[in-house]
Design a protein around this motif. Sequence first.
Motif, PDB file in Angstrom:
ATOM      1  N   GLU A  15       0.726  -1.324   0.031  1.00 27.46           N
ATOM      2  CA  GLU A  15       0.006   0.049   0.046  1.00 27.46           C
ATOM      3  C   GLU A  15       0.865   1.181  -0.236  1.00 27.46           C
ATOM      4  O   GLU A  15       0.709   2.013  -0.862  1.00 27.46           O
ATOM      5  N   TRP A  19      -8.067  -4.102   1.213  1.00 20.73           N
ATOM      6  CA  TRP A  19      -8.036  -4.730  -0.018  1.00 20.73           C
ATOM      7  C   TRP A  19      -8.938  -5.186  -0.724  1.00 20.73           C
ATOM      8  O   TRP A  19      -8.835  -5.925  -1.695  1.00 20.73           O
ATOM      9  N   HIS A  29      -9.477  -1.298  -4.516  1.00 19.58           N
ATOM     10  CA  HIS A  29      -8.416  -1.950  -4.303  1.00 19.58           C
ATOM     11  C   HIS A  29      -8.396  -3.492  -5.358  1.00 19.58           C
ATOM     12  O   HIS A  29      -7.469  -4.213  -5.729  1.00 19.58           O
TER      13      HIS A  29
END
Length: 289
Positions: free
Chosen positions: A140, A172, A177
């Motif tokens: 990240e 995520w 994401h």
Amino acid sequence: MHARVVAAITTAVLGMAALLSPMPVARAGESGKPTVIAHRGASAYAPENTLASIDKAAKLGFSWVENDVQRTKDGELVVIHDDSLERTTNVKKVFPGRAPWKVKDFTAAEIARLDAGSWFSPAYAGTRVPTLRQYMCRVEHNHEKLLLEIKNPELYPGIEQQTLKLLGNAGWLDRQHLGRLIVQSFSADSVRTVHDLKPALTTAYLGSPTVAQLSRYTPFTDLINPSYGSLSPAYVSAVHSFEGPHGKPLGVFAWTVNDAATARKVTDYGVDGLITNKPDVVRAALEAD
């Protein structure tokens, strides 16, 4: 008035479909060239599956990295390729009486004591085996994308659910994401389980099923990721002729391509991605064409 109602309903339906569908994974057709994925990070230049390796990939300018996930004795997910700690750590020195040094036989605290860098180079002495939590924080931070392999799932019952829970807790599994994450495995059952648990997630099967077998994989996988040595233009074309669970043609990421000549050859087959220990070498070969 009726037209406005119809338009509103249509917009709502399309919006819901967008939420349920994964973000698109880069295909060769979008950029004209395959996506380059740094295998275990930039593993030709830093110890594989470590934070140093994905940092090196980021410094080289690559957004996609690949890793391997396994589980410790006390249930912590860690990033390491082999089911044994022997090859990539100093476990034999620290725990000499515990052969064959399987990951599943050591606690997370014990693994955290190990040096996972000296085997590669003295410059990386003291590098540690990262937990998946630590790894996801660094991915990240680096604004990277992840091709996550569930390794040896037969050794770790329930690892699919546990991995997805950790990914969800790390943020995520939201729509933002999902376009940065693919989960793959050599186990078709594991890939199917991941798809069933999180249908919006992009999944990949590691291997090269025959063309006659491909239809068995289309309900639960978006990509077929074989060794480059098993590929041919006809096989890649055949894979692309099938649609995966999200209504898009199956993709192909080939591994492990580490030299310019192979990169150019496999690219000519029409693959969508190249998984490589030397992403800079592969990128240079593709840019030269």
